[in-house]
Design an enzyme around this catalytic site. Structure first.
Site, PDB file in Angstrom:
ATOM      1  N   THR A 186      12.638 -91.021 -93.396  1.00 54.90           N
ATOM      2  CA  THR A 186      12.292 -91.375 -95.134  1.00 54.90           C
ATOM      3  C   THR A 186      14.105 -91.971 -95.208  1.00 54.90           C
ATOM      4  OG1 THR A 186      11.431 -88.941 -95.214  1.00 54.90           O
ATOM      5  CG2 THR A 186      12.667 -89.916 -97.075  1.00 54.90           C
ATOM      6  N   TYR A 242       5.290 -91.998 -99.507  1.00 49.26           N
ATOM      7  CA  TYR A 242       5.908 -93.475 -99.424  1.00 49.26           C
ATOM      8  C   TYR A 242       6.046 -93.823 -97.711  1.00 49.26           C
ATOM      9  CZ  TYR A 242       9.008 -89.571 -97.193  1.00 49.26           C
ATOM     10  OH  TYR A 242       9.371 -88.393 -96.308  1.00 49.26           O
ATOM     11  N   SER A 280       9.846 -89.954 -87.508  1.00 50.30           N
ATOM     12  CA  SER A 280       9.858 -89.058 -86.250  1.00 50.30           C
ATOM     13  C   SER A 280       8.868 -88.093 -85.278  1.00 50.30           C
ATOM     14  CB  SER A 280      11.254 -88.001 -86.247  1.00 50.30           C
ATOM     15  OG  SER A 280      10.889 -86.886 -87.408  1.00 50.30           O
ATOM     16  N   THR A 335      13.792 -86.732 -90.508  1.00 49.62           N
ATOM     17  CA  THR A 335      13.998 -85.368 -90.807  1.00 49.62           C
ATOM     18  C   THR A 335      13.061 -84.567 -90.031  1.00 49.62           C
ATOM     19  OG1 THR A 335      12.836 -85.562 -91.921  1.00 49.62           O
ATOM     20  CG2 THR A 335      14.991 -85.256 -92.867  1.00 49.62           C
ATOM     21  N   ASP A 336      11.660 -84.782 -89.709  1.00 50.17           N
ATOM     22  CA  ASP A 336      10.823 -84.310 -89.047  1.00 50.17           C
ATOM     23  C   ASP A 336      10.764 -83.454 -87.764  1.00 50.17           C
ATOM     24  OD1 ASP A 336       9.296 -84.482 -91.592  1.00 50.17           O
ATOM     25  OD2 ASP A 336       7.358 -85.558 -90.720  1.00 50.17           O
ATOM     26  N   LYS A 344      14.491 -77.490 -89.370  1.00 51.20           N
ATOM     27  CA  LYS A 344      14.407 -78.117 -90.635  1.00 51.20           C
ATOM     28  C   LYS A 344      13.566 -76.537 -90.967  1.00 51.20           C
ATOM     29  CE  LYS A 344      11.562 -81.954 -93.211  1.00 51.20           C
ATOM     30  NZ  LYS A 344      11.219 -82.304 -92.378  1.00 51.20           N
ATOM     31  N   GLU A 401       8.803 -56.630 -67.625  1.00 52.05           N
ATOM     32  CA  GLU A 401       7.728 -56.722 -67.656  1.00 52.05           C
ATOM     33  C   GLU A 401       7.322 -58.244 -67.341  1.00 52.05           C
ATOM     34  OE1 GLU A 401       5.056 -56.339 -71.257  1.00 52.05           O
ATOM     35  OE2 GLU A 401       3.691 -56.934 -69.924  1.00 52.05           O
TER      36      GLU A 401
HETATM   37  N1  GLU Z   1       7.291 -87.610 -91.207  1.00 52.87           N
HETATM   38  C1  GLU Z   1       9.046 -88.845 -91.140  1.00 52.87           C
HETATM   39  C2  GLU Z   1       9.956 -88.598 -90.464  1.00 52.87           C
HETATM   40  O1  GLU Z   1       9.801 -87.816 -89.737  1.00 52.87           O
HETATM   41  C3  GLU Z   1       9.564 -88.276 -92.542  1.00 52.87           C
HETATM   42  C4  GLU Z   1      10.070 -87.016 -93.043  1.00 52.87           C
HETATM   43  C5  GLU Z   1      11.662 -87.017 -93.598  1.00 52.87           C
HETATM   44  O2  GLU Z   1      11.868 -87.716 -92.827  1.00 52.87           O
HETATM   45  O3  GLU Z   1      12.046 -86.948 -94.204  1.00 52.87           O
HETATM   46  O4  GLU Z   1      10.327 -89.894 -89.980  1.00 52.87           O
END
Ligand code: GLU
Length: 371
Positions: free
Chosen positions: A57, A71, A104, A137-138, A210, A330
């Site tokens: 992002t 986006y 990501s 961020t993912d 996250k 266990e």
């Molecule tokens: N899903 C995308 C990624 O992880 C956008 C999420 C982000 O970067 O905040 O690159």
């Protein structure tokens, strides 16, 4: 993320991004944007920080300033990222390199190895004092933890991203990038392992995760706390007690592949068939994201035991999001290990690396206890 916007935005949004970044302060307007170039010699005492861009992002662009969730991730290159925040040149000599430009969720083992090798190579040179990696961020926490375990240097490595695309009102990318470069340039950031910088916080890659799908304050180190904060200056508050970087057993320089490790979620009425599928598809390890303290239904335990008998390592983690999974007797008798306080996705990263050294559950448990 909507791919169909791509044709409209590539050029226009790059301009928008630059405009958004340059409107951050009057000073930014006075500083003509420059293309990223090789880091100059350190005549003025400023450190050389390399920015390795991977997409996400922070490099995302939307068709309108009000789109925060619709986006294209990874639409903007590293040069535009740097040009949008000319203030970073006051804290470091920066130069950029585009490693990949992806969301990501598409980060894979191959790219992870490529990135870690590049970081190690750059940090061996006197020309690089610190590294910033921009990332979606993912799965940012997985890459950051991988680097925390495989970078063989004390020099700062900082992973940064953003929650709002570069074109959004209140885009958080420029300030996160500025803070990340400032952190990578800080002498105090040395020897602390890989750091994650977003939202004015400095987190250890070992603990951060996250926690929210869309909010800007999504990265938290719950229970453990942040390692530092940024309020113009950088304040480090905590020390890392877990082994990292130079103190780990893991060397990736000669690896061109990582072992397959899959994650299986625990839930009411689960079965053993997902374990069987993992074994069949060539997994060498399984992380079980169990309920509570990594507990297993009888059916899941049966699947786990069968997997161990087929030569796989099985590590119990938790789907709760917090706490330590303890090595219950266990499960120990079945040679199942416990993830300590690593969440399932980070437990996967550690198990992949552990399996490059050993398949012995006791040694694997030691890694989970120490890292
Ligand atoms: N899903 C995308 C990624 O992880 C956008 C999420 C982000 O970067 O905040 O690159």
């Amino acid at each position: 993320m909507k791919k169909q916007f791509m044709p409209f935005i590539t050029f226009i949004t790059a301009l928008l991004f630059i405009a958004a970044g340059c409107s951050q302060s009057p000073q930014a307007k006075e500083t003509p944007p420059r293309m990223a170039a090789a880091a100059p010699a350190k005549k003025d005492g400023l450190p050389n920080v390399k920015i390795l861009a991977t997409g996400g992002t922070i490099a995302g662009a939307a068709p309108s300033k009000t789109s925060a969730t619709e986006y294209t991730a990874g639409a903007i290159g590293v040069d535009a990222l740097i040009q949008a925040v000319p203030e970073i040149k006051e804290v470091a000599h920066v130069s950029g390199e585009q490693v990949v430009n992806i969301g990501s969720q598409n980060m894979n083992n191959e790219t992870l190895l490529k990135l870690a090798k590049r970081v190690n190579k750059l940090l061996k040179s006197d020309d690089t004092d610190g590294i910033v990696i921009t990332h979606g961020t993912d799965t940012l926490e997985e890459t950051a933890y991988f680097l925390n375990l495989t970078v063989k240097s004390d020099k700062p490595v900082v992973v940064a991203g953003s929650m709002r695309p570069s074109t959004a009102i209140g885009a958080d990318g420029p300030s996160n990038l500025y803070n990340a470069v400032k952190t990578a340039a800080a002498p105090d950031a040395k020897g602390k392992g890989t750091l994650v910088v977003l939202n004015d916080r400095i987190a250890s890659a070992r603990y951060v995760t996250k926690t929210n799908t869309t909010a800007a304050d999504t990265f938290k180190s719950e229970e453990m706390g942040y390692i530092g904060t940024i309020a113009d200056d950088i304040y480090f508050n905590n020390i890392m007690t877990r082994k990292h970087t130079k103190d780990t057993d893991f060397k990736i320089d000669k690896l061109d592949k990582l072992p397959q490790v899959d994650i299986i979620y625990g839930y009411q009425n689960d079965g053993s068939y997902l374990f069987e599928a993992a074994v069949k598809s060539g997994a060498q390890g399984i992380i079980f994201a169990g309920p509570g303290n990594g507990s297993m239904s009888d059916a899941a335990q049966k699947g786990a035991v069968k997997s161990v008998k087929s030569g796989l390592a099985v590590v119990r983690s938790t789907r709760t999001g917090n706490g330590t999974v303890t090595p219950n007797r266990e499960y120990e008798k079945d040679h199942l290990t416990a993830s300590n306080s690593l969440n399932p996705q980070k437990a996967r990263i550690l198990l992949m690396l552990a399996l490059t050294k050993t398949h012995d559950p006791k040694r694997i448990q030691t890694y989970f206890n120490e890292y």
